[in-house]
Structures are given as C-alpha cells and as structure tokens.
Design an enzyme around this catalytic site. Structure first.
Site, PDB file in Angstrom:
ATOM      1  N   THR A   1       0.831  -1.206   0.000  1.00 43.36           N
ATOM      2  CA  THR A   1       0.000   0.000   0.000  1.00 43.36           C
ATOM      3  C   THR A   1       0.864   1.253   0.000  1.00 43.36           C
ATOM      4  O   THR A   1       0.534   2.265  -0.605  1.00 43.36           O
ATOM      5  CB  THR A   1      -0.920   0.026   1.249  1.00 43.36           C
ATOM      6  OG1 THR A   1      -1.586  -1.223   1.357  1.00 43.36           O
ATOM      7  CG2 THR A   1      -1.958   1.127   1.170  1.00 43.36           C
TER       8      THR A   1
ATOM      9  N   ARG B   1       7.841  -2.556   2.754  1.00 45.90           N
ATOM     10  CA  ARG B   1       8.015  -2.631   4.211  1.00 45.90           C
ATOM     11  C   ARG B   1       8.396  -4.028   4.607  1.00 45.90           C
ATOM     12  O   ARG B   1       7.736  -4.982   4.221  1.00 45.90           O
ATOM     13  CB  ARG B   1       6.709  -2.293   4.922  1.00 45.90           C
ATOM     14  CG  ARG B   1       6.553  -0.841   5.124  1.00 45.90           C
ATOM     15  CD  ARG B   1       5.365  -0.535   5.981  1.00 45.90           C
ATOM     16  NE  ARG B   1       4.858   0.749   5.547  1.00 45.90           N
ATOM     17  CZ  ARG B   1       3.760   1.289   5.984  1.00 45.90           C
ATOM     18  NH1 ARG B   1       3.040   0.642   6.879  1.00 45.90           N
ATOM     19  NH2 ARG B   1       3.372   2.459   5.549  1.00 45.90           N
TER      20      ARG B   1
ATOM     21  N   LYS C   1      10.023   4.073   0.433  1.00 42.66           N
ATOM     22  CA  LYS C   1       8.944   4.496  -0.471  1.00 42.66           C
ATOM     23  C   LYS C   1       9.558   5.371  -1.555  1.00 42.66           C
ATOM     24  O   LYS C   1      10.452   6.162  -1.262  1.00 42.66           O
ATOM     25  CB  LYS C   1       7.937   5.405   0.247  1.00 42.66           C
ATOM     26  CG  LYS C   1       7.283   4.861   1.459  1.00 42.66           C
ATOM     27  CD  LYS C   1       6.084   5.737   1.849  1.00 42.66           C
ATOM     28  CE  LYS C   1       6.479   6.942   2.686  1.00 42.66           C
ATOM     29  NZ  LYS C   1       5.318   7.683   3.193  1.00 42.66           N
TER      30      LYS C   1
ATOM     31  N   ASP D   1       6.013   8.655  10.520  1.00 42.11           N
ATOM     32  CA  ASP D   1       6.551   9.526   9.476  1.00 42.11           C
ATOM     33  C   ASP D   1       5.747  10.813   9.316  1.00 42.11           C
ATOM     34  O   ASP D   1       5.965  11.568   8.367  1.00 42.11           O
ATOM     35  CB  ASP D   1       6.634   8.778   8.142  1.00 42.11           C
ATOM     36  CG  ASP D   1       5.279   8.300   7.663  1.00 42.11           C
ATOM     37  OD1 ASP D   1       4.401   8.048   8.508  1.00 42.11           O
ATOM     38  OD2 ASP D   1       5.090   8.187   6.438  1.00 42.11           O
TER      39      ASP D   1
ATOM     40  N   ASP E   1       2.523  11.549   8.688  1.00 45.11           N
ATOM     41  CA  ASP E   1       1.423  11.820   7.753  1.00 45.11           C
ATOM     42  C   ASP E   1       0.046  11.543   8.352  1.00 45.11           C
ATOM     43  O   ASP E   1      -0.968  11.937   7.792  1.00 45.11           O
ATOM     44  CB  ASP E   1       1.609  11.073   6.412  1.00 45.11           C
ATOM     45  CG  ASP E   1       1.785   9.589   6.576  1.00 45.11           C
ATOM     46  OD1 ASP E   1       1.756   9.093   7.718  1.00 45.11           O
ATOM     47  OD2 ASP E   1       1.956   8.908   5.538  1.00 45.11           O
ATOM     48  N   ARG E   2      -0.001  10.858   9.505  1.00 42.54           N
ATOM     49  CA  ARG E   2      -1.314  10.582  10.120  1.00 42.54           C
ATOM     50  C   ARG E   2      -1.611  11.552  11.248  1.00 42.54           C
ATOM     51  O   ARG E   2      -0.692  12.169  11.805  1.00 42.54           O
ATOM     52  CB  ARG E   2      -1.333   9.175  10.708  1.00 42.54           C
ATOM     53  CG  ARG E   2      -1.245   8.106   9.669  1.00 42.54           C
ATOM     54  CD  ARG E   2      -1.397   6.740  10.305  1.00 42.54           C
ATOM     55  NE  ARG E   2      -1.470   5.750   9.234  1.00 42.54           N
ATOM     56  CZ  ARG E   2      -1.920   4.533   9.383  1.00 42.54           C
ATOM     57  NH1 ARG E   2      -2.349   4.121  10.555  1.00 42.54           N
ATOM     58  NH2 ARG E   2      -1.957   3.698   8.362  1.00 42.54           N
TER      59      ARG E   2
ATOM     60  N   GLU F   1     -10.080   6.795   6.556  1.00 43.67           N
ATOM     61  CA  GLU F   1     -10.496   6.471   7.928  1.00 43.67           C
ATOM     62  C   GLU F   1      -9.307   6.142   8.822  1.00 43.67           C
ATOM     63  O   GLU F   1      -9.418   6.184  10.039  1.00 43.67           O
ATOM     64  CB  GLU F   1     -11.491   5.308   7.929  1.00 43.67           C
ATOM     65  CG  GLU F   1     -11.098   4.071   7.134  1.00 43.67           C
ATOM     66  CD  GLU F   1      -9.874   3.345   7.615  1.00 43.67           C
ATOM     67  OE1 GLU F   1      -9.757   3.168   8.833  1.00 43.67           O
ATOM     68  OE2 GLU F   1      -9.041   2.967   6.774  1.00 43.67           O
ATOM     69  N   SER F   2      -8.172   5.818   8.202  1.00 41.41           N
ATOM     70  CA  SER F   2      -7.001   5.373   8.953  1.00 41.41           C
ATOM     71  C   SER F   2      -6.177   6.559   9.446  1.00 41.41           C
ATOM     72  O   SER F   2      -4.958   6.538   9.377  1.00 41.41           O
ATOM     73  CB  SER F   2      -6.162   4.466   8.067  1.00 41.41           C
ATOM     74  OG  SER F   2      -5.901   5.120   6.834  1.00 41.41           O
TER      75      SER F   2
ATOM     76  N   ARG G   1      -9.020  -6.413   7.961  1.00 41.19           N
ATOM     77  CA  ARG G   1      -9.674  -5.207   8.465  1.00 41.19           C
ATOM     78  C   ARG G   1     -11.168  -5.307   8.160  1.00 41.19           C
ATOM     79  O   ARG G   1     -11.561  -5.601   7.029  1.00 41.19           O
ATOM     80  CB  ARG G   1      -9.113  -3.960   7.796  1.00 41.19           C
ATOM     81  CG  ARG G   1      -7.605  -3.789   7.962  1.00 41.19           C
ATOM     82  CD  ARG G   1      -7.210  -2.327   7.782  1.00 41.19           C
ATOM     83  NE  ARG G   1      -5.788  -2.134   7.593  1.00 41.19           N
ATOM     84  CZ  ARG G   1      -4.857  -2.210   8.556  1.00 41.19           C
ATOM     85  NH1 ARG G   1      -5.211  -2.519   9.783  1.00 41.19           N
ATOM     86  NH2 ARG G   1      -3.585  -1.987   8.285  1.00 41.19           N
TER      87      ARG G   1
HETATM   88  C1  G1P Z   1      -3.081   1.336   5.847  1.00 42.00           C
HETATM   89  C2  G1P Z   1      -4.356   2.141   5.863  1.00 42.00           C
HETATM   90  C3  G1P Z   1      -4.447   2.999   4.625  1.00 42.00           C
HETATM   91  C4  G1P Z   1      -3.202   3.879   4.513  1.00 42.00           C
HETATM   92  C5  G1P Z   1      -1.958   3.008   4.583  1.00 42.00           C
HETATM   93  C6  G1P Z   1      -0.680   3.849   4.617  1.00 42.00           C
HETATM   94  O1  G1P Z   1      -3.082   0.482   4.738  1.00 42.00           O
HETATM   95  O2  G1P Z   1      -5.486   1.313   5.979  1.00 42.00           O
HETATM   96  O3  G1P Z   1      -5.613   3.775   4.674  1.00 42.00           O
HETATM   97  O4  G1P Z   1      -3.203   4.590   3.321  1.00 42.00           O
HETATM   98  O5  G1P Z   1      -1.984   2.199   5.767  1.00 42.00           O
HETATM   99  O6  G1P Z   1      -0.634   4.700   5.713  1.00 42.00           O
HETATM  100  P1  G1P Z   1      -3.499  -1.071   4.824  1.00 42.00           P
HETATM  101  O7  G1P Z   1      -2.616  -1.699   5.870  1.00 42.00           O
HETATM  102  O8  G1P Z   1      -4.928  -1.100   5.264  1.00 42.00           O
HETATM  103  O9  G1P Z   1      -3.301  -1.596   3.439  1.00 42.00           O
HETATM  104 ZN    ZN Z   2       2.510   7.266   8.085  1.00 44.18          ZN
END
Ligand code: G1P
Ligand code: ZN
Length: 544
Positions: free
Chosen positions: A18, A22, A126, A280, A282-283, A365-366, A497
């Site tokens: 995503t 990692r 990334k 990092d 961004d959240r 939502e995350s 999830r």
């Molecule tokens: C998770 C979050 C997603 C976000 C990503 C990167 O991905 O659900 O919204 O963009 O981390 O921060 P997931 O582990 O669900 O694929």
């Molecule tokens: Zn992050």
C-alpha cells in the site's frame, strides 16, 4: 571517483505494498537487499540523470545507514543533486513539500510509517514521484519487475557524508545538500493558515493543547511550529524527540497506541485540544476534552468549515475519500454542491484527482487527512486546520462535532483489525466472500437487507486505469455498511480489516456509544464472514 558495479541476485519479495516496501529491519539488513530495491527504483526511472532527488526518513533504526548507502548509489547512478534532511530526518509531508518546491524528479522516503521500529521492528522504503506523491501502481509495478531480474547495482566508493548539520558536499560530481527539514514545511503551513490568529489562541492563556509526537518524526516539526513559532508553552509537545525505536512504542496515533495522550485528554483538568501523529508524520488523531473525533468525521468537519481557513476560503474543487472511509463527507459535499470521489485504500489514488484539480481535500479512515498543498496526507496540517477552525469558531471540539451531526446526521464508525492472522486462512475468508457477493443483493439478515454487495473496483477518472479487488463492500438498505479487506502494509501473516458503519440522522439517537450503536452490525459481520472461524480469534487485536 570510483563507481563500483556490484554483482547481485534478485530477491523475490520486493513487491511494494500500500505504501512502499516494508519489511523487518533484519530483512533489509541482508546483504544487497536494500541496494537491490534502490537500484530497481533507478532502473525503472527515465531521464533522471542530473536531476534533483529528495532523501530522508522518519529517523527509525537503520535510517542513517540506509541514507549513506542511498546517497552513494544515487551519485553512482548519475543523480545531479540530492537534498537530504539534517540527521536523515524528513517527515513524509515535508518530503512531498520539498519535492514539489524544488521541482525534484522524486524522493526516497525511509519509513515504515506507524509500524514499530528498532532492531526487531520494521523498516521501509517508499518512492515518491515528481508531483510529490507516492508512486502510482504503474511505477511500483515497474520497480517490482526490475527487482525480479536485477543482476548488479551501482555504488560510489566514498566516505560517509556528515548529515548532522546543514551543509553542502560533493559525492563525485553529485552535489549533496544537507537541509533544515522543518523550514520549507513551516513556510508552506504559514501560507495556508492564519498564523496570527493561531498565535493569539495559543498565547491567550484560555486555550491549552497537547501534541503527542510519539517519539517519531513530527517532534522537531511540532516544537518549531507550536512552541517556537506560535508561542504555545513549552511542554505542549510531548514525546518530541525522535528515537530510533520510538521509545519502544507503536507510533500509531489511535486510541490504543497513543494511550498516553488519550489519558491526558480524558483525565482531570484536561486540555482543550489534543493531537498525535505517526512514525513519518502523515497521520493524525484529533481529540477534544473528553472527546474523540473519528478520522472520517474529521474529514467531513474540515470540509464543512474550510471556508473559515485562508488557504481554502476560495472554495473546494471537490473532495475524495477512500472506500472504507465513512460517508460523512459525502453529505457535506452534497450540501456544498461539489463532487465526492470514492477511491481504493492508499494515498496514491488521490494523486491524479489532486493533480487534475478535481479534489482539494482528501481523507482516509485510517487517521489520514490532507489537501492539494502536497501529495501526501499530512498530520500536522490537519492539526493546524483544526486549530484554525477552533480559533475562528471559539467553540469546543465536542460542540463543533455535535453541531455537525445535528446538521448532517451521525455516521457511527469503527474498524476492527485482526493482526498477524494466518495468511492462507485470511485469503480463504476473502475468497469465500468474493464468491458470495454476486448474488447477495436483496438477502435479508435479521432486520438488515442487502442493498448492494461487490468487490470494489475503481476506474481512475483521470487516466482510466482500473484497480480491482479493492475490498468487499456490503451495503444495507438503512445506509449501514460492512467492508472487508486485507491490509497491504502488514509485515507478519495477514491483517484482516473489518470496517463498520451505520447512519443516524435523528439527533435524539446520536448520543450513543459507538460500539453499542454498531453491536448488531458487528455480529452480522461475523455471521457473514465467519471471522472467528477463519482467524481463530475471539476478538480483534485493535478496535478504532
Ligand atoms: C493502511 C491504511 C491505509 C493507509 C496506509 C498507509 O493500509 O489502511 O488507509 O493509506 O496504511 O498509511 P493497509 O494496511 O490497510 O493496506
Ligand atoms: Zn505514516
């Protein structure tokens, strides 16, 4: 100058997920592992010779070593200029900001976001493209293809660069500039928000806030912005020193992992406002006194109040949310008469909409919210946006949210994560659902009737690309919904999830505990997907 060409053999597991590649630190420490992936990035690019590359990370364990390796590889591959954050630090949003400002070809960001760090934790790489956003699937696909056939990589034989303070260096013919990681980002924030008003709020003596940086990358940014620039009292930022292992914590700003902050905001004599950010930067998590704002509501509220904030007072082109994010923002968009786009999970899907001027604000939502100011989600930006609204409206966080529900209705929302479950069994669960959804429409489950059910597929309205198999959606006729998907960022087994949502327009029925409001939907999710059977878990690992 001595460029070494090192012979290597491919690794089969370098498919970016995503958000980049990692893996456990120990995987990245395998000989040639990092180098193979970085060379695969360069191999997949065109016309980068002589161009600028941005480089930095969230300060986690292995950041410094990886930076030295990548500097030498970038120089050997012919990059003209590299901008690297002092101490190897660049938050993801700051990297995005600098890529755009400096018209760089792209950037390499070293982060595993909210995953734990340290020698036994995770590491990540990334690649972001020239618009400052995460590489889209065609680029990550090309990187993966290259990683499968790579047989050598290029690296300069040179001494390490001192990245402890700003300065200019040469690596062969490549210039390396070690830059202040905060200043360009702070300037951008000043251009969007009413800093005079924010300063008045934070120095008024009537408003207190607490920012928890969770020992991750936002510490230096938050101190520079809230304490130094805006005059908030020292100590406003807690856990503000980035540590290689995040102090042993899990740098994820949610109710479980940012418990210290939650205890402060729900404790005695709590401050008016609390926020946290992730590894990092961004959240974001937003809290009021004794009050939690769901990220989906936060996006809706920022959208509804954007006219109060200088950088957005001209109006919004549109908004975008990821599919599992609640439909709260849809209702605001409808009222504003602007388009609301529903994209697959992951920030990369917002890039085209932002570039094309179709969306101004985006969110997931995350705990991710952002705008067209950069091409990543942005934790501190969301905090400043909230502060700007609070400064203008002079109301509490809770009042603002409750009034919002009164106007638009309340979307009860919760996400259940089943972490590190057996991958095969989790895949079976998804396959089973996939085979069920096509004839689920109309099915009655107790009081719930299925309105639609599908495996979400997205056609990008800008370039027409199609992303399928993005998660199972089951919508019911009363506006509630259950979504199932497997995480694309986990590093152990699989993470299932389950996203649950119901809609309550009636003010008299809105003051209910979320888990209670969703209880029947939660048991229905288990009935439909047989979660307990397939995951062999009685309960989720994390509920947000
Ligand atoms: C998770 C979050 C997603 C976000 C990503 C990167 O991905 O659900 O919204 O963009 O981390 O921060 P997931 O582990 O669900 O694929
Ligand atoms: Zn992050």
């Amino acid at each position: 100058m001595n460029i070494g060409t090192i012979t290597t053999t491919p690794f089969t597991d370098q498919k970016p997920g995503t958000s980049g590649l990692r893996k456990a630190v120990t995987v990245f420490q395998k000989p040639h592992y990092l180098e193979n992936f970085v060379q695969s990035i360069f191999n997949s690019l065109e016309g980068y010779e002589g161009k600028t590359l941005v480089l930095g990370g969230d300060g986690r364990y292995y950041n410094r070593q990886a930076i030295q390796t990548i500097l030498k590889m970038a120089a050997a591959n012919g990059i003209g200029r590299i901008l690297v954050g002092c101490d190897g630090i660049l938050s993801t949003p700051a990297a995005s900001c600098i890529i755009r400002k400096e018209e760089a070809i792209g950037g390499i960001i070293l982060s595993a976001s909210h995953n734990p760090g340290g020698p036994n934790g995770d590491f990540g790489v990334k690649y972001n493209i020239s618009n400052g956003g995460p590489a889209p699937e065609k680029v990550t696909g090309a990187i993966f293809e290259n990683s499968k056939t790579i047989d050598s990589y290029q690296i300069l034989e040179a001494a390490d660069i001192n990245i402890d303070r700003p300065g200019s260096f040469k690596l062969g013919t490549t210039s390396v500039e070690v830059i202040d990681p905060v200043e360009p980002y702070l300037k951008l924030m000043e251009s969007l928000f009413d800093f005079d008003r924010l300063q008045q709020l934070l120095t008024s003596g009537k408003f207190r806030m607490c920012m928890d940086s969770l020992h991750a990358v936002t510490g230096p940014y938050a101190r520079a912005i809230f304490e130094k620039r805006l005059g908030a009292v020292e100590g406003t930022v807690i856990n503000g020193t980035p540590l290689e292992d995040f102090g042993g914590g899990h740098p994820d700003p949610n109710l479980v992992y940012a418990k210290g902050l939650v205890d402060i905001l729900f404790g005695e004599d709590a401050p008016d406002f609390g926020a946290a950010s992730d590894g990092d930067g961004d959240r974001n998590m937003i809290l009021g006194r004794n009050f939690f704002v769901t990220p989906s509501d936060s996006l809706a509220i920022l959208t509804a109040n954007a006219h109060l904030v200088p950088g957005y007072s001209q109006g919004l082109a549109g908004v975008a949310r990821s599919m599992p994010t609640s439909a709260a923002v849809d209702r605001v968009a409808e009222k504003l008469g602007i388009e609301c786009y529903e994209t697959p999970t992951g920030w990369k899907f917002f890039g085209n909409l932002l570039d094309a001027g179709k969306a101004t604000l985006c969110g997931e939502e995350s705990f991710g919210t952002g705008s067209n100011h950069i091409r990543e989600k942005d934790g501190l930006w969301a905090v400043l946006f909230w502060l700007n609204i609070l400064a203008v409206r002079s109301e509490s966080v809770e009042d603002i949210v409750r009034k919002h529900w009164e106007t638009y209705g309340r979307n009860f929302y919760s996400r259940y994560d089943y972490e590190a479950v057996d991958k095969e069994r989790a895949t079976e669960l998804m396959e089973r659902l996939r085979s069920m959804v096509s004839d689920m429409k109309g099915t009655q489950y107790g009081s719930y009737q299925v309105d639609y059910a599908d495996d979400f597929s997205y056609t990008d309205p800008v370039d027409g690309s199609i992303s399928s198999k993005q998660g199972i959606r089951i919508g019911f006729t009363d506006g509630s919904r259950i979504v199932f998907r497997l995480s694309g960022t986990g590093t152990k087994g699989a993470t299932l999830r389950v996203y649950l949502e119901s809609y309550q327009p009636d003010k008299a029925k809105q003051d209910v505990d979320t888990q209670k409001a969703l209880a029947s939907l939660i048991s229905l999710a288990d009935e439909i997907a047989q979660i307990r059977k397939f995951t062999e878990r009685e309960a989720p690992t994390v509920i947000t």
